[in-house]
Design an enzyme around this catalytic site. Structure first.
Site, PDB file in Angstrom:
ATOM      1  N   ASP A  32      54.495  84.184  48.668  1.00  0.00           N
ATOM      2  CA  ASP A  32      55.139  85.131  49.584  1.00  0.00           C
ATOM      3  C   ASP A  32      56.577  84.674  49.803  1.00  0.00           C
ATOM      4  OD1 ASP A  32      55.999  86.488  52.084  1.00  0.00           O
ATOM      5  OD2 ASP A  32      53.926  87.185  52.116  1.00  0.00           O
ATOM      6  N   GLN A  95      51.020  96.581  57.970  1.00  0.00           N
ATOM      7  CA  GLN A  95      51.333  96.572  56.526  1.00  0.00           C
ATOM      8  C   GLN A  95      52.790  96.962  56.319  1.00  0.00           C
ATOM      9  OE1 GLN A  95      48.910  99.232  54.127  1.00  0.00           O
ATOM     10  NE2 GLN A  95      49.568  98.292  52.197  1.00  0.00           N
ATOM     11  N   HIS A 101      47.174  94.172  48.858  1.00  0.00           N
ATOM     12  CA  HIS A 101      47.313  92.725  48.597  1.00  0.00           C
ATOM     13  C   HIS A 101      46.582  91.921  49.654  1.00  0.00           C
ATOM     14  CE1 HIS A 101      50.658  93.970  51.194  1.00  0.00           C
ATOM     15  NE2 HIS A 101      50.521  92.797  51.772  1.00  0.00           N
ATOM     16  N   HIS A 103      46.665  88.268  51.755  1.00  0.00           N
ATOM     17  CA  HIS A 103      47.449  87.087  52.143  1.00  0.00           C
ATOM     18  C   HIS A 103      46.518  85.882  52.209  1.00  0.00           C
ATOM     19  CE1 HIS A 103      51.056  89.180  53.935  1.00  0.00           C
ATOM     20  NE2 HIS A 103      50.186  90.170  54.029  1.00  0.00           N
TER      21      HIS A 103
HETATM   22  P1  AMP Z   1      52.114  93.169  54.449  1.00  0.00           P
HETATM   23  O1  AMP Z   1      52.893  93.234  55.716  1.00  0.00           O
HETATM   24  O2  AMP Z   1      50.684  92.794  54.618  1.00  0.00           O
HETATM   25  O3  AMP Z   1      52.315  94.468  53.674  1.00  0.00           O
HETATM   26  O4  AMP Z   1      52.738  91.977  53.606  1.00  0.00           O
HETATM   27  C1  AMP Z   1      53.765  92.103  52.692  1.00  0.00           C
HETATM   28  C2  AMP Z   1      54.208  90.715  52.359  1.00  0.00           C
HETATM   29  O5  AMP Z   1      54.990  90.774  51.186  1.00  0.00           O
HETATM   30  C3  AMP Z   1      55.073  90.045  53.442  1.00  0.00           C
HETATM   31  O6  AMP Z   1      54.468  88.831  53.849  1.00  0.00           O
HETATM   32  C4  AMP Z   1      56.419  89.814  52.739  1.00  0.00           C
HETATM   33  O7  AMP Z   1      57.015  88.595  53.106  1.00  0.00           O
HETATM   34  C5  AMP Z   1      56.010  89.817  51.274  1.00  0.00           C
HETATM   35  N1  AMP Z   1      57.033  90.239  50.339  1.00  0.00           N
HETATM   36  C6  AMP Z   1      57.829  91.322  50.411  1.00  0.00           C
HETATM   37  N2  AMP Z   1      58.629  91.409  49.311  1.00  0.00           N
HETATM   38  C7  AMP Z   1      58.310  90.342  48.537  1.00  0.00           C
HETATM   39  C8  AMP Z   1      58.775  89.872  47.274  1.00  0.00           C
HETATM   40  N3  AMP Z   1      59.730  90.510  46.596  1.00  0.00           N
HETATM   41  N4  AMP Z   1      58.234  88.731  46.779  1.00  0.00           N
HETATM   42  C9  AMP Z   1      57.257  88.082  47.453  1.00  0.00           C
HETATM   43  N5  AMP Z   1      56.780  88.480  48.644  1.00  0.00           N
HETATM   44  C10 AMP Z   1      57.290  89.601  49.180  1.00  0.00           C
END
Ligand code: AMP
Ligand code: ZN
Length: 145
Positions: A32, A95, A101, A103
């Protein structure tokens, strides 16, 4: 298959960078970019689905299987007190990236129960952690599950 404008689809296609930890036919695991803590991973399906409500069962099981192996790998590599496995569906649930995805967040006693990090991880540290967790993943995959 791939959704235009989706950052995770771009990562799967190699059009956006990531610190990759593991890949198989159906899933990709990477660091992440805004980690809640050291070793925060995301396990995603390669095929686009916005959330739990859309993802097909085979893909769901592939993500679950990999999440368990990667949880073993995090425990082996970093030795946290615990590991949070979280999955958010819809903006009301927090989200922020609308590509399904999971975590995986290593936690220690006393850590705040945050789901999102505020600061971008340092590239060199993310790269080192990805390599360390990938090596542990290869070791535990042989003996776990
Ligand atoms: P969610 O809020 O469950 O949709 O989580 C999305 C996650 O994606 C967050 O923890 C962000 O920090 C992570 N994220 C967003 N863009 C990227 C990226 N380009 N590479 C890696 N992680 C990302
Ligand atoms: Zn996508």
């Amino acid at each position: 298959m791939s959704e235009p404008g989706c950052i995770f689809c771009a990562i799967v296609a190699g059009r956006a960078p990531c610190h990759r930890v593991h890949e198989d036919e159906r899933t990709l695991t990477f660091m992440d970019l805004f980690p809640v803590g050291k070793g925060h991973l995301l396990v995603i399906p390669k095929q686009h689905a916005t959330s739990l409500f859309e993802v097909d069962e085979e893909t769901l099981l592939a993500v679950a299987r990999n999440s368990r192996v990667l949880a073993h790998a995090l425990r082996e590599a970093l030795g946290p007190d615990g590991i949070g496995v979280h999955q958010l569906n819809g903006s009301a649930a927090g989200q922020t990236v609308f590509h399904y995805h999971m975590h995986l967040i290593p936690r220690n006693h006393g850590d705040p129960l945050a789901l999102h990090g505020r600061t971008q991880g340092e590239e060199a540290e993310l790269a080192a952690l990805a390599a360390q967790i990938a090596a542990a993943r290869d070791r535990v995959a042989i003996r776990s599950v």
